[in-house]
Design an enzyme around this catalytic site. Structure first.
Site, PDB file in Angstrom:
ATOM      1  N   GLU A 189      64.107  -2.719 -55.736  1.00 41.08           N
ATOM      2  CA  GLU A 189      64.892  -3.471 -54.740  1.00 41.08           C
ATOM      3  C   GLU A 189      66.344  -2.994 -54.734  1.00 41.08           C
ATOM      4  O   GLU A 189      66.958  -2.829 -55.796  1.00 41.08           O
ATOM      5  CB  GLU A 189      64.820  -4.956 -55.105  1.00 41.08           C
ATOM      6  CG  GLU A 189      64.639  -5.871 -53.935  1.00 41.08           C
ATOM      7  CD  GLU A 189      63.320  -5.672 -53.199  1.00 41.08           C
ATOM      8  OE1 GLU A 189      63.299  -4.899 -52.220  1.00 41.08           O
ATOM      9  OE2 GLU A 189      62.324  -6.292 -53.581  1.00 41.08           O
TER      10      GLU A 189
ATOM     11  N   THR B 222      67.366  -0.183 -54.093  1.00 42.28           N
ATOM     12  CA  THR B 222      67.455   1.192 -54.593  1.00 42.28           C
ATOM     13  C   THR B 222      67.418   2.186 -53.440  1.00 42.28           C
ATOM     14  O   THR B 222      67.819   3.333 -53.603  1.00 42.28           O
ATOM     15  CB  THR B 222      66.267   1.495 -55.531  1.00 42.28           C
ATOM     16  OG1 THR B 222      65.074   1.037 -54.888  1.00 42.28           O
ATOM     17  CG2 THR B 222      66.430   0.790 -56.868  1.00 42.28           C
TER      18      THR B 222
ATOM     19  N   SER C 199      57.872 -10.824 -24.998  1.00 40.67           N
ATOM     20  CA  SER C 199      57.115 -11.401 -26.102  1.00 40.67           C
ATOM     21  C   SER C 199      57.122 -12.908 -25.983  1.00 40.67           C
ATOM     22  O   SER C 199      58.172 -13.505 -25.709  1.00 40.67           O
ATOM     23  CB  SER C 199      57.719 -11.027 -27.450  1.00 40.67           C
ATOM     24  OG  SER C 199      57.019 -11.734 -28.455  1.00 40.67           O
TER      25      SER C 199
ATOM     26  N   GLY D 175      62.639 -13.344 -40.755  1.00 36.58           N
ATOM     27  CA  GLY D 175      63.661 -13.787 -41.713  1.00 36.58           C
ATOM     28  C   GLY D 175      63.088 -14.158 -43.068  1.00 36.58           C
ATOM     29  O   GLY D 175      63.709 -14.869 -43.843  1.00 36.58           O
ATOM     30  N   ALA D 176      61.877 -13.653 -43.381  1.00 37.60           N
ATOM     31  CA  ALA D 176      61.211 -14.021 -44.633  1.00 37.60           C
ATOM     32  C   ALA D 176      61.235 -12.885 -45.648  1.00 37.60           C
ATOM     33  O   ALA D 176      60.555 -12.941 -46.668  1.00 37.60           O
ATOM     34  CB  ALA D 176      59.770 -14.432 -44.341  1.00 37.60           C
TER      35      ALA D 176
ATOM     36  N   LEU E  89      60.045  -9.935 -45.122  1.00 37.07           N
ATOM     37  CA  LEU E  89      58.760  -9.247 -45.035  1.00 37.07           C
ATOM     38  C   LEU E  89      58.762  -8.166 -43.946  1.00 37.07           C
ATOM     39  O   LEU E  89      57.727  -7.717 -43.490  1.00 37.07           O
ATOM     40  CB  LEU E  89      57.639 -10.267 -44.787  1.00 37.07           C
ATOM     41  CG  LEU E  89      57.538 -11.369 -45.859  1.00 37.07           C
ATOM     42  CD1 LEU E  89      56.514 -12.423 -45.476  1.00 37.07           C
ATOM     43  CD2 LEU E  89      57.193 -10.774 -47.228  1.00 37.07           C
ATOM     44  N   SER E  90      59.968  -7.761 -43.529  1.00 33.35           N
ATOM     45  CA  SER E  90      60.149  -6.638 -42.606  1.00 33.35           C
ATOM     46  C   SER E  90      59.572  -6.859 -41.217  1.00 33.35           C
ATOM     47  O   SER E  90      58.932  -5.969 -40.645  1.00 33.35           O
ATOM     48  CB  SER E  90      59.569  -5.344 -43.189  1.00 33.35           C
ATOM     49  OG  SER E  90      60.268  -4.984 -44.320  1.00 33.35           O
TER      50      SER E  90
ATOM     51  N   ASP F 141      61.730  -0.111 -45.445  1.00 40.04           N
ATOM     52  CA  ASP F 141      60.853  -0.969 -44.641  1.00 40.04           C
ATOM     53  C   ASP F 141      60.145  -0.178 -43.542  1.00 40.04           C
ATOM     54  O   ASP F 141      58.951  -0.352 -43.303  1.00 40.04           O
ATOM     55  CB  ASP F 141      61.665  -2.104 -44.005  1.00 40.04           C
ATOM     56  CG  ASP F 141      62.398  -2.919 -45.052  1.00 40.04           C
ATOM     57  OD1 ASP F 141      62.065  -2.792 -46.243  1.00 40.04           O
ATOM     58  OD2 ASP F 141      63.322  -3.662 -44.680  1.00 40.04           O
TER      59      ASP F 141
HETATM   60  C1  GLA Z   1      65.984  -4.884 -46.916  1.00 40.46           C
HETATM   61  C2  GLA Z   1      66.358  -3.519 -46.352  1.00 40.46           C
HETATM   62  C3  GLA Z   1      65.751  -2.398 -47.183  1.00 40.46           C
HETATM   63  C4  GLA Z   1      66.062  -2.574 -48.663  1.00 40.46           C
HETATM   64  C5  GLA Z   1      65.744  -3.996 -49.106  1.00 40.46           C
HETATM   65  C6  GLA Z   1      66.170  -4.250 -50.530  1.00 40.46           C
HETATM   66  O1  GLA Z   1      64.626  -5.102 -46.790  1.00 40.46           O
HETATM   67  O2  GLA Z   1      65.908  -3.400 -45.026  1.00 40.46           O
HETATM   68  O3  GLA Z   1      66.219  -1.155 -46.711  1.00 40.46           O
HETATM   69  O4  GLA Z   1      67.384  -2.223 -48.948  1.00 40.46           O
HETATM   70  O5  GLA Z   1      66.373  -4.954 -48.279  1.00 40.46           O
HETATM   71  O6  GLA Z   1      65.412  -3.499 -51.403  1.00 40.46           O
END
Ligand code: GLA
Length: 387
Positions: free
Chosen positions: A33, A35, A67, A125-126, A128-129, A175
């Site tokens: 995380e 990194t 959407s 916003g969780a 989870l990308s 992500d």
């Molecule tokens: C978010 C960012 C990623 C990463 C993480 C932390 O998800 O989009 O690029 O930096 O935080 O690991």
């Protein structure tokens, strides 16, 4: 949301069937995380939750977006002119797909327009990308429809540019790469310096284990200042140590590096997190490769302590999930994603997960927090064409 429903809705909205339907997933990060913007290692895997897009090309320089279910989605269609797309001009979900079109055109690809209907099951916003899923699904659809022939890592880079420049969130590459490149049944060991990747088999069910995602429903946003501050602090640390990125500080040389930073306590903490976290990713990879899956639990928990105490991006709800899970038999637990809210992951014996879930829910109620959403995360497929 299946391809059929999205096709049907697209047809109602735009009066013709779409040329195709694509899907791109959200992700959880197992370890690694903060990194990725330090050129380091990460290890995400794809969730079954995904964004699905029905798309057709247009030739008149217009982008139409719709959407119904994405947060901030509207009943009506948003219509944008491609030649007026400009960074940081949209402040809702349309910035993600519009940003991708902008980034593709900026990179010299001739995109002449599109009609898009999007639907997503990735919680917003969780941590989870959900935004990477929206970006990658559009990038893949346009890549295929316009015959651009871009490799997946390249699509991820363009999506990151959309997020960094168009949306204005200074995030790393994890992500988008996870959404574009993950494979079912595997975690993705990614070196964010050169984007080299290894798919690591990650079949928890076969070992009698489960990984739970606990969405605290505490909303976070990476365009806010705290993420950027951490990133700037890491860059300051690298500059003080005379390296290109903190990735270049070896774990064995950590104490010496920290001594060189002297009494800049904040930078010391950030550097210590990044260097130890890269080492944790390598430890997890080697444990998984030697079949010692249960032994990754304590490494995940160490990662949480480092994010909480050194990087300082946890929050009471995330700490409560981790503490309660560990007190109720979990093998390991940590926050996942950017922090300041969002989700935690919990690794546990399959037989323990019901008890654990109940204990976490009860602890939230007792603390007066909103009861979290808990679900099992099964490593799923990356972005793909559905029809
Ligand atoms: C978010 C960012 C990623 C990463 C993480 C932390 O998800 O989009 O690029 O930096 O935080 O690991």
């Amino acid at each position: 949301m299946g391809a059929e429903q999205v096709t049907e809705r697209f047809t109602q909205l735009y009066g013709a069937r779409p040329e195709g339907v694509w899907a791109a997933p959200g992700r959880v990060n197992l370890i690694g995380e903060h990194t990725d913007y330090n050129d380091g290692f990460v290890m995400p895997f794809a969730l079954p939750h995904r964004a699905v897009a029905a798309v057709s090309r247009r030739t008149d320089g217009i982008l139409r977006l719709h959407s119904g279910d994405i947060e901030g989605g509207r009943a009506e269609i948003t219509e944008l002119r491609l030649d007026t797309l400009a960074p940081q001009s949209d402040d809702d979900w349309t910035a993600y797909p519009a940003g991708v079109v902008w980034a593709l055109r900026e990179a010299g690809h001739e995109i002449t327009g599109a009609d898009v209907h999007l639907s997503s099951t990735v919680p917003t916003g969780a941590g989870l990308s959900s935004s990477a899923a929206l970006e990658v699904v559009i990038a893949l659809a346009l890549d295929e429809l316009y015959g651009l022939g871009l490799q997946r890592w390249k699509l991820a880079r363009l999506c990151q540019r959309a997020e960094n420049v168009y949306v204005g969130a200074p995030t790393g590459i994890m992500d988008q790469t996870a959404s574009a490149c993950c494979e079912q049944g595997h975690a993705l060991f990614l070196d964010t310096r050169d984007l080299s990747q290894r798919q690591i088999p990650f079949d928890l069910a076969a070992e009698g284990l489960r990984l739970l995602v606990v969405d605290t429903q505490v909303k976070h946003a990476h365009s806010g200042g705290e993420y950027g501050k951490r990133r700037a602090g890491c860059e300051k640390g690298a500059a003080l140590l005379g390296v290109d990125a903190l990735r270049d500080v070896p774990y064995a040389g950590l104490d010496a590096a920290l001594a060189r930073l002297g009494d800049d306590e904040e930078v010391v903490r950030l550097v210590r997190h990044v260097v130890t976290e890269n080492h944790r990713v390598e430890r997890v990879v080697s444990l998984l490769r030697s079949g010692e899956t249960r032994a990754i639990g304590p490494v995940l928990t160490e990662g949480h302590a480092s994010l909480r105490d050194d990087f300082r991006i946890s929050c009471p709800e995330l700490d409560l999930v981790v503490d309660t899970a560990l007190a109720n038999g979990a093998l390991g637990a940590r926050m996942t994603g950017g922090g300041f809210g969002g989700s935690a992951i919990v690794l546990a014996e399959s037989t323990e997960t019901d008890t654990l879930t109940k204990a976490v829910e009860e602890s939230f109620t007792a603390s007066g927090f909103t009861v979290p959403r808990v679900f099992e995360a099964v490593p799923s497929t990356g972005a793909t064409r559905l029809t």
